[in-house]
Design a protein around this motif. Structure first.
Motif, short mmCIF file in Angstrom:
data_model
loop_
_atom_site.label_atom_id
_atom_site.label_comp_id
_atom_site.label_asym_id
_atom_site.label_seq_id
_atom_site.Cartn_x
_atom_site.Cartn_y
_atom_site.Cartn_z
N MET A 105 0.83 -1.20 0.00
CA MET A 105 0.00 0.00 0.00
C MET A 105 0.86 1.25 0.00
O MET A 105 0.57 2.22 -0.70
N GLN A 106 1.95 1.25 0.77
CA GLN A 106 2.83 2.41 0.83
C GLN A 106 3.51 2.68 -0.50
O GLN A 106 3.65 3.83 -0.93
N GLU A 107 3.88 1.58 -1.18
CA GLU A 107 4.62 1.74 -2.42
C GLU A 107 3.73 1.95 -3.64
O GLU A 107 4.13 2.63 -4.58
N GLY A 108 2.51 1.39 -3.61
CA GLY A 108 1.68 1.46 -4.81
C GLY A 108 0.23 1.80 -4.59
O GLY A 108 -0.56 1.72 -5.55
N GLY A 109 -0.14 2.18 -3.36
CA GLY A 109 -1.54 2.49 -3.12
C GLY A 109 -2.43 1.28 -3.31
O GLY A 109 -1.97 0.13 -3.27
N GLY A 139 -1.33 -1.21 -5.93
CA GLY A 139 -0.23 -2.05 -5.46
C GLY A 139 -0.71 -3.15 -4.53
O GLY A 139 -0.20 -4.27 -4.57
N LEU A 140 -1.69 -2.83 -3.69
CA LEU A 140 -2.23 -3.83 -2.78
C LEU A 140 -2.95 -4.92 -3.55
O LEU A 140 -2.79 -6.12 -3.27
N SER A 199 -0.80 -11.53 -7.11
CA SER A 199 0.46 -12.21 -7.37
C SER A 199 0.76 -13.30 -6.35
O SER A 199 1.50 -14.24 -6.65
N THR A 200 0.23 -13.16 -5.14
CA THR A 200 0.57 -14.12 -4.10
C THR A 200 -0.44 -15.26 -3.97
O THR A 200 -0.17 -16.23 -3.27
#
Length: 366
Positions: A346-350, A353-354, A360-361
């Motif tokens: 969330m910090q890196e991609g909002g 990104g979340l 992906s996981t």
């Protein structure tokens, strides 16, 4: 050797907004068309934006992981066809204001009638691990012995930091959410199996709960299988995270069974201290200190986890799980819990990104 079974719950989310999408029936229909999925592998949950599966009875952690990876692969394909993301998160990062759509079952409608405000935002998913026990009497004695370690299980599993479009400040908002149900937290100490049954029946007879399924204790005996069911964990981003917790919980229950059979005395933490320890674990996960329910001290999370590993070391060795669990824990310390990974995304991609992390996981690597 004790067998285990792992139940995983998943949320269906809109790939653009991250809002829950009530398409469980559509995704389920796609899953039914897959030759690699049988009808019994797919289960519906309370809300129609949730799906669940349960591994077969598994003798090894590898068996459980292979099953979950196969199901997740088919689930990802079915979700993609339905235009949604299947996410291994224990809370929806955001929800709409209107009342959610329930799965069409009489019991779920009864739950809604009994607790509409709770059911209305039950966008939370858990990880339930069943471990075989010889009989209910031994199961109750094992249940008494695992209580002090349940906060550590919560800390290891934290994977629900976001709620109502903001960071909740908790690694596991799911645990906090469940505290609103009438029978929650850690089960009390029971004298024996008869005492366990008597007290549960009194709860049902009181009318405060609609049935035994509303016993939302962190651990309980299963009414359907000869198992002790540990329900303390959040749903997990990756199958390997779920199986790691499954291995640790099997080691914990097996150790408790061995001690119960040997008549080893056990400690009983004060109920209020144990409750506070679970709240602390839900808030901080592995990022700070945990409460030792016996000493009433705050200790570093790593120290408390190491104490748990020392307690179950013999059972892990006997089950052949030592290397599996050690490797899984090393990865967990390196990458962080699901909550830590979600916050980084969330910090890196909002929100995009979340959602990418969820996508992906589900079947792949972080």
């Amino acid at each position: 050797m004790a067998t285990l079974g792992i139940e995983e719950e998943y949320l269906l989310l809109d790939p653009s907004t991250g809002l829950p999408v009530h398409k469980a029936a559509e995704v389920e229909a796609f899953l039914h068309r897959s030759p690699r999925i049988t009808e019994g592998e797919i289960q519906r949950e309370l809300l129609s934006c949730q799906l669940e599966t349960a591994t077969p009875v598994s003798a090894t952690l590898t068996e459980a992981e292979e099953y979950l990876l196969n199901f997740r692969t088919q689930l990802e394909a079915g979700a993609r066809k339905a235009g949604v993301i299947a996410a291994g998160t224990a809370s929806a990062p955001r929800i709409e204001e209107h009342y959610p759509e329930l799965t069409d079952k009489d019991r779920y409608r009864d739950l809604q009638a009994s607790a509409p405000g709770i059911v209305g935002d039950q966008f939370v998913n858990g990880l339930h691990v069943h471990v075989s026990v010889p009989d209910r009497e031994t199961g109750v004695q094992a249940l008494n012995r695992i209580r002090e370690w349940l906060p550590a299980i919560i800390a290891l599993s934290t994977n629900s930091p976001f709620w109502l479009d903001r960071d909740s400040g908790f690694g596991s908002w799911r645990v906090v959410h469940y505290r609103r149900w009438p029978v929650q937290g850690c089960a009390p100490v029971f004298r024996d199996a008869a005492d366990y049954e008597r007290r549960i029946q009194r709860l049902v007879d009181s009318g405060a709960i609609i049935d035994r399924g509303v016993l939302t204790w962190m651990a309980r005996l299963s009414d359907s299988y000869p198992t002790l069911e540990v329900r303390a964990g959040d749903a997990q981003l990756q199958a390997r995270d779920s199986v790691l917790l499954g291995g640790i919980i099997r080691g914990l229950v097996s150790t408790a069974v061995t001690e119960a059979r040997a008549g080893v005395p056990y400690s009983t933490p004060d109920d209020e201290l144990l409750d506070a320890a679970m709240w602390q674990a839900a808030r901080d996960g592995l990022t700070g200190d945990l409460v030792d329910p016996l000493s009433a001290r705050l200790v570093p999370a790593r120290e408390r986890v190491q104490a748990l590993m020392a307690f179950i070391a013999g059972a892990l060795e006997q089950e052949g799980d030592t290397q599996w669990v050690q490797a899984g824990l090393a990865g967990l310390w390196e990458k962080g819990t699901g909550a830590q990974r979600q916050r980084r995304a969330m910090q890196e991609g909002g929100m995009p990104g979340l959602l990418e992390l969820y996508s992906s996981t589900l079947t792949g690597e972080l």
